[in-house]
Design a protein around this motif. Structure first.
Motif, short mmCIF file in Angstrom:
data_model
loop_
_atom_site.label_atom_id
_atom_site.label_comp_id
_atom_site.label_asym_id
_atom_site.label_seq_id
_atom_site.Cartn_x
_atom_site.Cartn_y
_atom_site.Cartn_z
N TYR A 32 0.86 -1.18 0.00
CA TYR A 32 0.00 0.00 0.00
C TYR A 32 0.89 1.24 0.00
O TYR A 32 1.94 1.27 0.67
N SER A 33 0.49 2.26 -0.76
CA SER A 33 1.18 3.54 -0.77
C SER A 33 0.13 4.64 -0.61
O SER A 33 -0.81 4.72 -1.41
N ASN A 34 0.31 5.45 0.44
CA ASN A 34 -0.66 6.50 0.75
C ASN A 34 -2.08 5.94 0.85
O ASN A 34 -3.06 6.55 0.40
N GLY A 35 -2.19 4.77 1.43
CA GLY A 35 -3.49 4.16 1.67
C GLY A 35 -4.09 3.44 0.50
O GLY A 35 -5.17 2.84 0.62
N GLU A 36 -3.43 3.45 -0.67
CA GLU A 36 -3.97 2.81 -1.86
C GLU A 36 -3.19 1.54 -2.17
O GLU A 36 -1.95 1.53 -2.16
N PRO A 37 -3.91 0.42 -2.44
CA PRO A 37 -3.20 -0.83 -2.76
C PRO A 37 -2.49 -0.72 -4.10
O PRO A 37 -3.03 -0.17 -5.07
N GLN A 38 -1.27 -1.23 -4.16
CA GLN A 38 -0.48 -1.23 -5.39
C GLN A 38 -0.43 -2.66 -5.92
O GLN A 38 0.57 -3.37 -5.81
N THR A 39 -1.55 -3.10 -6.48
CA THR A 39 -1.70 -4.50 -6.85
C THR A 39 -0.74 -4.93 -7.95
O THR A 39 -0.42 -6.11 -8.08
N ALA A 40 -0.26 -3.97 -8.75
CA ALA A 40 0.63 -4.34 -9.86
C ALA A 40 1.95 -4.93 -9.37
O ALA A 40 2.63 -5.65 -10.10
N TRP A 41 2.32 -4.64 -8.12
CA TRP A 41 3.59 -5.13 -7.59
C TRP A 41 3.48 -6.56 -7.07
O TRP A 41 4.50 -7.15 -6.72
N GLY A 42 2.29 -7.10 -6.96
CA GLY A 42 2.16 -8.45 -6.45
C GLY A 42 2.09 -8.48 -4.93
O GLY A 42 1.89 -7.45 -4.28
N THR A 43 2.24 -9.67 -4.36
CA THR A 43 2.10 -9.86 -2.92
C THR A 43 3.32 -10.59 -2.38
O THR A 43 4.19 -11.04 -3.13
N THR A 44 3.38 -10.72 -1.06
CA THR A 44 4.48 -11.46 -0.42
C THR A 44 4.37 -12.94 -0.77
O THR A 44 3.29 -13.48 -1.00
N ASP A 45 5.54 -13.61 -0.79
CA ASP A 45 5.55 -15.02 -1.15
C ASP A 45 5.22 -15.90 0.05
O ASP A 45 4.82 -15.41 1.11
#
Length: 753
Positions: free
Chosen positions: A261-274
């Motif tokens: 999340y950046s400034n409260g907005e999800p950054q889905t393009a970066w993916g998630t933790t493994d």
């Protein structure tokens, strides 16, 4: 030759007129014998051979034989065009008189434009006429080729440099070929270069502060301007990377599937933790990013916000932790959807129990393509967490369904399936170590531009596809990158590679001041660290006779609570940053409120006899000099005696006269504050009997910090056993001062400024 011809004609005519047939035949035979060899020699005296090549370029100079090139020479030997070169690039003409030709010879390409193809790319050459050659020889009976190499007319190329992200102009960018700068674009990002025709591979643009453009092939043809897409270079802004781990606060269990999340907005393009809670994001534009979080999970509160700075060509490691939502039990597992596996499949179940009741005897079953591969029973205490692992192999390559089922108290609390891919591959295992200490360190391993994190102890187990890998290295903040490694991953096999890294080091230069005034005081100790007895401070070193200290080989980093100490007095504390390959200047200041030294002095004997030793004990703190001073009743060897300036020390004294003796000691600190202490002793005449005294043995580095027995000394000269006939078995023990604190790793040395 004309003279000989006229002579023959004259003789023949004359013979005919005289009608002397016999004489006619005679002269004809004579002259024919003379002229036939001459004409034979003159008509076939020499041959001329001219060969022509064209200079071409295909990432290096080459030459091509040219057919159809016209051969010209001057009117004195026939003039004009004589013929054209054949398929071998050569023209040959026989029957020319041998000798020196003073008129010019020249070749001209009549083909106009010639097309030569390199790597399926056509290059058009237009060759220039050769220069005119004068004064050339044709040798009698020999064919001596004369070679001409034709240059082609130049072409040109129009370069353009822009940014890849917004297509804005990039001025003053260098255009490089074969490692050399060919030119620099102007303020509009343009550059026109005249270039010899040919194929130029690996051309690219560069500019400081930007990433080099991709390299490309530039085809150049004669008399043409190349403006193709290959001549338009885009340069990316400098990028860095970010990595870290997301865990459960307090338990440090990994959290898979957390989003950035950046400034409260999800950054889905970066993916998630493994599956192990790690994340690794590459190609992030440099800069400072505020309000960075991880979260987006049903059972966890988003992490606290952090500020993350992305450094050009560097990796920023930042860890986050998430608190579970109150009163919940959470279950998460790996592998994640679409994950690739090599050699074997690894499952992990993470259970967090934030309730007051434990989870007892729950069962987890691990599934592959709907079939059970194994199961385990587990228990999780209240307000705690657990991690359950399972591995399986013997699978076929391709897409599979991995599943997990958790049953507790007869209720299925988790039942999920995910698609995973089995790929031919093996495992890379090993450890990353500190080269100096030979101990494992947690670090990152870069493989084909992807980051893999080791475990906390530096070990790693990474699944990779089969094949050859080059340029693999480990890296970590505060360390130099390891050397590059190359290895081969074979199917269903383990490959071992260890990596060693050297810590980046710097130096510290220390000076001592009092109220801002430089003091040339030796033996001032410099420490860093906390005052916690469980974690004592490290001794950096002590100042030299000039009051300075230079410490070298100090691991780069920031150190808190760095201070100087002298005689129990401390300077102000500082935070000091040691930079790699640099020297940090540090000044420590003592204030004028520093107190006087503390000094105690006493004679340790009830009966003192002349020429027999006795002991004077003293204890001092906060001094930098202690001196025995003059008194009318002193012994000569006592006056001016230099003594230890810190701690408890015994002084062995042997009086050489009888009477009342006054022993005075004066100690001063670096600030000029002094104290004096004395003790009086009556020295008796020598005793007729032997004198036995218990004395303290010397403390040495070999027994520092240890308790050792006192010595029984006879008449102050020899040591004897402590029994009933000597000291009476009453000698006790002493405890030697503690050993000095071992300094940290690094090469420290004093230098003279």
């Amino acid at each position: 030759m004309k003279k000989y011809t006229r002579a023959v004609v004259f003789l023949i005519k004359n013979s005919i007129k005289k009608k002397n047939r016999g004489m006619n035949i005679f002269w004809v035979l004579i002259l024919a014998g003379m002229l036939i060899p001459f004409f034979s020699q003159s008509a076939n005296a020499a041959s001329m051979k001219v060969c022509v090549k064209g200079k071409t370029f295909n990432n290096g100079w080459t030459e091509e034989r040219l057919a159809g090139v016209g051969v010209y020479y001057a009117e004195g030997v026939g003039g004009g065009l004589r013929g054209y070169t054949g398929d071998d690039g050569c023209y040959e003409e026989a029957g020319l008189p041998a000798g020196l030709y003073v008129d010019y010879l020249q070749v001209k390409d009549s083909a106009g434009t010639r097309t030569i193809t390199y790597n399926s790319i056509p290059i058009r050459y237009v060759f220039k006429d050769s220069e005119k050659i004068k004064d050339f020889y044709l040798t009698d009976g020999l064919i001596d080729p004369m070679w001409f190499t034709l240059d082609a007319y130049n072409g040109s190329v129009d370069f353009k440099t822009t940014r890849c992200d917004d297509a804005s102009i990039v001025p003053s960018a260098d255009i490089l070929y074969a490692g050399k700068i060919q030119g620099t674009t102007n303020a509009s990002g343009d550059l026109t270069l005249p270039v010899y025709p040919g194929l130029y591979s690996g051309v690219f643009a560069q500019k400081f502060g930007l990433v080099n453009s991709d390299s490309t092939n530039i085809p150049i043809s004669s008399n043409e301007v190349f403006r193709g897409q290959e001549a338009k270079f885009c340069l990316k802004p400098n990028f860095g990377s970010a990595s870290g781990r997301v865990t459960v606060c307090e338990t440090n269990n990994p959290i898979p599937g957390a989003s950035l999340y950046s400034n409260g907005e999800p950054q889905t393009a970066w993916g998630t933790t493994d599956g192990d809670g790690y994340y690794s994001f590459n190609d992030i534009a440099t800069g400072i990013y505020e309000n960075v979080q991880f979260g987006g999970l049903t059972d966890f509160i988003n992490s606290a916000s952090k500020t993350v700075e992305i450094i050009a060509n560097g990796n920023t490691i930042t860890d986050f932790c998430l608190y579970p939502k109150s009163g919940t039990r959470t279950y998460s597992w790996t592998p994640v959807e679409g994950e690739n596996f090599y050699m074997f499949l690894r499952y992990k179940l993470y259970v967090t129990n934030n309730t007051v009741n434990p989870i007892n005897n729950a069962t987890v079953t691990f599934l592959l393509d709907g079939n059970e591969r194994g199961s385990k029973t587990f228990t999780v205490a209240s307000n705690s967490s657990a991690e359950i692992e399972f591995e399986t192999s013997n699978f076929t390559l391709g897409s599979h369904s991995a599943g997990i089922r958790v049953v507790y108290n007869g209720e299925t609390v988790l039942n999920e399936e995910r698609t995973i891919n089995m790929i031919a591959g093996g495992r890379l295992i090993g450890i990353v170590k500190d080269a100096q200490t030979d101990t494992g360190v947690m670090a990152n391993i870069k493989i084909n531009n992807k980051d893999y994190r080791t475990y906390n102890n530096g070990t790693f187990d990474i699944g990779l596809a089969t094949g050859d890998y080059t340029g693999v290295y480990s890296y970590k903040d505060g360390y130099d990158n390891s050397i590059l490694k190359s290895f081969t991953i074979e199917n269903k096999a383990y490959t071992t590679q260890d990596f060693y890294m050297n810590k980046k080091t710097g130096s510290i230069s220390v000076s001592i001041r009092r109220n801002g005034e430089i003091l040339n005081v030796p033996d001032v100790s410099v420490y860093w660290g906390d005052n916690d007895p469980k974690d004592p401070p490290y001794l950096v070193g002590t100042t030299n006779v000039f009051g300075t200290l230079v410490g070298m080989g100090l691991p780069a980093g920031t150190y808190t609570n760095v201070y100087a100490e002298y005689g129990g007095y401390r300077s102000d504390s500082q935070t000091v940053t040691i930079s790699a390959n640099a020297t940090t200047q540090v000044t420590f200041n003592f204030t004028s409120t520093t107190p006087y030294p503390i000094l105690n002095l006493s004679a340790d004997s009830e009966a003192v006899y002349v020429d027999n030793p006795f002991t004077i004990n003293y204890w001092v703190s906060g001094a930098n000099s202690c001196t025995a001073i003059s008194d009318p009743l002193h012994e000569p060897y006592w006056d001016g005696l230099m003594l230890y300036t810190y701690g408890s020390q015994p002084i062995s004294v042997i009086p050489n006269t009888t009477g009342l003796k006054k022993y005075i000691l004066r100690c001063c600190n670096i600030f000029g504050n002094c104290v004096e202490r004395f003790d009086e002793v009556t020295v008796n005449p020598a005793s007729a009997t032997d004198i036995y005294i218990c004395e303290d043995p010397p403390c040495t580095p070999a027994n520092c910090g240890n308790t050792i027995p006192e010595m029984c000394v006879k008449n102050g000269t020899s040591t004897v056993p402590d029994d009933a006939t000597t000291c009476g078995g009453i000698c006790g023990t002493i405890t030697c001062p503690a050993c000095p604190i071992t300094p940290p790793t690094g090469n420290w040395q004093e230098v003279t400024p």
